[in-house]
Scaffold this active site. Structure first.
Site, mmCIF file in Angstrom:
data_model
loop_
_atom_site.group_PDB
_atom_site.id
_atom_site.type_symbol
_atom_site.label_atom_id
_atom_site.label_comp_id
_atom_site.label_asym_id
_atom_site.label_seq_id
_atom_site.Cartn_x
_atom_site.Cartn_y
_atom_site.Cartn_z
ATOM 1 N N LYS A 206 59.557 -14.644 42.954
ATOM 2 C CA LYS A 206 60.184 -15.876 43.452
ATOM 3 C C LYS A 206 59.179 -16.775 44.153
ATOM 4 O O LYS A 206 58.112 -16.340 44.581
ATOM 5 C CB LYS A 206 61.361 -15.524 44.350
ATOM 6 N N ARG A 245 66.341 -5.996 42.327
ATOM 7 C CA ARG A 245 66.414 -6.722 41.041
ATOM 8 C C ARG A 245 65.011 -7.228 40.745
ATOM 9 O O ARG A 245 64.501 -8.094 41.456
ATOM 10 C CB ARG A 245 67.417 -7.868 41.161
HETATM 11 N N1 PMM Z 1 67.994 -14.305 41.269
HETATM 12 C C1 PMM Z 1 67.982 -14.935 40.077
HETATM 13 C C2 PMM Z 1 69.001 -14.722 39.139
HETATM 14 N N2 PMM Z 1 70.008 -13.860 39.398
HETATM 15 N N3 PMM Z 1 71.042 -12.335 40.835
HETATM 16 C C3 PMM Z 1 71.101 -11.714 42.015
HETATM 17 N N4 PMM Z 1 72.115 -10.874 42.290
HETATM 18 N N5 PMM Z 1 70.151 -11.889 42.974
HETATM 19 C C4 PMM Z 1 69.096 -12.727 42.787
HETATM 20 O O1 PMM Z 1 68.269 -12.863 43.708
HETATM 21 C C5 PMM Z 1 69.016 -13.440 41.542
HETATM 22 C C6 PMM Z 1 70.026 -13.198 40.577
HETATM 23 C C7 PMM Z 1 66.876 -15.895 39.749
HETATM 24 O O2 PMM Z 1 65.682 -15.244 39.541
HETATM 25 P P1 PMM Z 1 65.005 -14.953 38.086
HETATM 26 O O3 PMM Z 1 64.821 -16.275 37.408
HETATM 27 O O4 PMM Z 1 63.725 -14.272 38.439
HETATM 28 O O5 PMM Z 1 65.927 -14.072 37.297
#
Ligand code: PMM
Length: 278
Positions: A206, A245
């Protein structure tokens, strides 16, 4: 939780796994690297992103879920839409990861309740095209405010019939958050644990890590954030985070192996040390 973004435009891996074939292969690779579950998403939530049509989102995620769940993988769908959650559960997903915590489409809570699915409720304030305008946490500060707003999300999920013991909460790093808000939340996870639910944290790649590692004012590019994330994983492991995640499953597993080997204060039992090793 290994991430499979079936999107042309996610900030961290947009366009890399945007066909069914490449996404399924990526998911299988993450499982081989040690992911316990896969989070499959068809909508980019990168700041400023515009939303896909429902049909586009369905076309992206459903075939990938069918294949990976068919392999026997534990699959989560990353969606804010009731229709997509419903189709994903029918295709074999068992977890609904809703970054809006039920705010974007409250009908999603009925789908989760009816499907007896696990529900990830993330802290969120607005869609990606507007979320920058909502990063104000005065007067109580980001930790107390996120806790309060997550408690409201828990209440509305339970009111819709989602079993409390099926809900996981997530502070939503990067969603309507300035870099310092993310650090304050990470330092204040104990307060969020007070909600009494398992915690999921998504910090992988991030932009607050990019800002931390900036040189001459230029954020570190996405591909150069893995080591900082592994350090964060090791530190979070002792603080009761239940689900990480991540994009980089192997680096995450390595960080957790180090924590385990160090023993008490880390994740679990100390690794057995041979008598002769000293
Ligand atoms: N971040 C992203 C997408 N989905 N879901 C949850 N539960 N928590 C998060 O921090 C989250 C998510 C965006 O990040 P990415 O583009 O790296 O997937």
């Amino acid at each position: 939780m290994g991430i499979v973004n079936v999107t042309p435009d996610s900030f961290s891996d947009g366009g890399r796994w945007d066909t069914t074939e490449t996404a399924v292969a990526h998911g299988r690779r993450l499982l081989e690297e040690g992911a316990d579950l896969l989070d499959i998403g068809g909508e980019s939530t990168r700041p400023g992103a515009t939303r896909p049509l429902v049909a586009e989102e369905l076309d992206r995620v459903v075939p990938v879920i069918e294949e990976l769940a068919g392999d026997g993988a534990l699959v989560s769908v990353d969606t804010m839409r009731a229709e997509v959650a419903q189709a994903a559960l029918a295709a074999g997903a068992r977890i609904v990861n809703d970054v809006s915590g039920g705010l974007a489409d409250p009908r999603i809570l009925d789908v989760v309740a009816a499907g007896d699915a696990t529900y990830v409720a993330m802290h969120w304030r607005a869609h990606a095209d507007r979320m920058r305008n909502f990063a104000d946490y005065s007067p109580d500060g980001v930790v107390a405010t996120v806790r309060r707003e997550l408690a409201e999300r828990l209440d509305s999920a339970v009111a819709a019939g989602v079993a409390l013991e099926r809900i996981v909460v997530d502070p939503g790093l990067g969603f309507a958050k300035q870099p310092h808000h993310n650090w304050e939340l990470l330092a204040g996870l104990d307060v969020l644990r007070g909600l009494g639910r398992p915690l999921l944290v998504g910090a992988s790649r991030k932009s607050f890590l990019g800002s931390l590692l900036a040189e001459d004012g230029a954020p570190r590019p996405v591909d150069g954030r893995e080591h900082a994330h592994a350090a964060l994983v090791a530190l979070l492991a002792g603080r009761g985070v239940d689900v990480l995640r991540v994009h980089d499953v192997r680096a995450t597993r390595d960080a957790l192996a180090v924590v385990r080997a160090l023993g008490p204060g880390g994740l679990g039992e100390p690794a057995p040390h041979g008598k002769d090793e000293g």
